[in-house]
Design a protein around this motif. Structure first.
Motif, PDB file in Angstrom:
ATOM      1  N   THR A  54      26.665  48.435  78.806  1.00 53.57           N
ATOM      2  CA  THR A  54      27.437  46.935  79.847  1.00 53.57           C
ATOM      3  C   THR A  54      28.429  46.390  78.712  1.00 53.57           C
ATOM      4  O   THR A  54      27.890  46.967  77.568  1.00 53.57           O
ATOM      5  CB  THR A  54      26.185  46.682  79.568  1.00 53.57           C
ATOM      6  N   ASP A  70      28.107  43.155  77.599  1.00 61.75           N
ATOM      7  CA  ASP A  70      27.231  42.909  77.052  1.00 61.75           C
ATOM      8  C   ASP A  70      26.764  43.075  76.153  1.00 61.75           C
ATOM      9  O   ASP A  70      25.769  43.106  75.355  1.00 61.75           O
ATOM     10  CB  ASP A  70      26.250  41.753  78.034  1.00 61.75           C
ATOM     11  N   LYS A  77      24.512  46.084  76.245  1.00 62.64           N
ATOM     12  CA  LYS A  77      23.781  46.646  76.576  1.00 62.64           C
ATOM     13  C   LYS A  77      23.527  48.454  76.578  1.00 62.64           C
ATOM     14  O   LYS A  77      24.876  48.489  77.481  1.00 62.64           O
ATOM     15  CB  LYS A  77      22.791  46.006  77.521  1.00 62.64           C
ATOM     16  N   GLY A  98      17.002  50.470  68.247  1.00 66.73           N
ATOM     17  CA  GLY A  98      16.795  48.986  68.789  1.00 66.73           C
ATOM     18  C   GLY A  98      15.811  49.516  69.952  1.00 66.73           C
ATOM     19  O   GLY A  98      14.730  49.528  69.667  1.00 66.73           O
ATOM     20  N   THR A  99      15.650  48.182  70.898  1.00 61.46           N
ATOM     21  CA  THR A  99      14.227  47.748  71.100  1.00 61.46           C
ATOM     22  C   THR A  99      14.716  48.421  72.990  1.00 61.46           C
ATOM     23  O   THR A  99      15.832  48.561  73.510  1.00 61.46           O
ATOM     24  CB  THR A  99      13.699  46.780  71.315  1.00 61.46           C
ATOM     25  N   GLU A 102      13.687  48.021  77.390  1.00 61.68           N
ATOM     26  CA  GLU A 102      12.664  47.836  78.207  1.00 61.68           C
ATOM     27  C   GLU A 102      13.441  48.894  79.306  1.00 61.68           C
ATOM     28  O   GLU A 102      13.830  49.359  79.686  1.00 61.68           O
ATOM     29  CB  GLU A 102      13.661  45.982  79.119  1.00 61.68           C
ATOM     30  N   ILE A 118      16.748  50.082  79.516  1.00 61.01           N
ATOM     31  CA  ILE A 118      17.812  49.224  78.710  1.00 61.01           C
ATOM     32  C   ILE A 118      17.097  49.043  77.569  1.00 61.01           C
ATOM     33  O   ILE A 118      16.284  48.512  77.200  1.00 61.01           O
ATOM     34  CB  ILE A 118      17.749  47.474  80.096  1.00 61.01           C
ATOM     35  N   ILE A 119      18.247  49.395  76.924  1.00 62.81           N
ATOM     36  CA  ILE A 119      18.440  49.142  75.321  1.00 62.81           C
ATOM     37  C   ILE A 119      19.036  48.012  74.761  1.00 62.81           C
ATOM     38  O   ILE A 119      20.247  48.308  75.223  1.00 62.81           O
ATOM     39  CB  ILE A 119      19.078  50.486  74.720  1.00 62.81           C
ATOM     40  N   THR A 120      18.436  47.107  74.112  1.00 63.19           N
ATOM     41  CA  THR A 120      18.973  46.294  73.155  1.00 63.19           C
ATOM     42  C   THR A 120      18.716  46.586  71.996  1.00 63.19           C
ATOM     43  O   THR A 120      18.228  46.738  70.958  1.00 63.19           O
ATOM     44  CB  THR A 120      18.132  45.247  73.224  1.00 63.19           C
ATOM     45  N   GLU A 152      20.116  46.523  68.753  1.00 62.65           N
ATOM     46  CA  GLU A 152      19.432  45.799  67.052  1.00 62.65           C
ATOM     47  C   GLU A 152      20.314  45.900  65.674  1.00 62.65           C
ATOM     48  O   GLU A 152      20.603  45.744  64.922  1.00 62.65           O
ATOM     49  CB  GLU A 152      17.711  45.667  66.822  1.00 62.65           C
TER      50      GLU A 152
END
Length: 128
Positions: free
Chosen positions: A36, A38, A40, A76-77, A79, A109-111, A113
């Motif tokens: 994305t 942003d 993600k 990362g984390t 969801e 959806i991976i953020t 880190e």
């Protein structure tokens, strides 16, 4: 965190994602994915069973991606969603990719880190 080179590699190549629950790691290749604006990372769930079970128990994920000799590991984390704008986007991508033959059950959806260089050379293991 995701610089231009990382995004280029992520968009071009196959990803291998690693999840773990109950001490048993699981790695799968992923081609139904996107990055994305942003930063993600999105993955469509069409056939994932163990991966989804793992992320529902442990929301940590690692991704390895490479293109040619250039590679990165992203930690990362994650969801898991089955409704909302990201899910709708993944469903539209599934329709375009699979022409109705398969639908997405959900979306990851991976953020990010950490981004770590896996390219051989002096920057190997460098965190971006």
């Amino acid at each position: 965190m995701l610089n231009e080179n990382v995004v280029k590699v992520l968009k071009a190549g196959m990803w291998h994602i690693a999840t773990c629950a109950d001490g048993v790691p699981n790695v799968v290749p992923v081609g139904f994915k996107d990055v994305t604006e942003d930063g993600k990372l999105l993955i469509g769930d069409v056939l994932m069973e163990t991966t989804v079970k793992n992320i529902l128990a442990n929301n940590k994920i690692a991704i390895s991606a490479c293109e040619g000799k250039e590679g990165y590991q992203i930690k990362g984390t994650v969801e898991y969603v089955t409704e909302g704008p990201v899910y709708d986007k993944i469903q539209a991508m599934a329709e375009q990719l699979f022409h109705g033959a398969m639908k997405a059950k959900g979306a990851l959806i991976i953020t990010p880190e950490k981004v770590i260089v896996t390219t051989a050379g002096p920057d190997n293991k460098k965190e971006l």
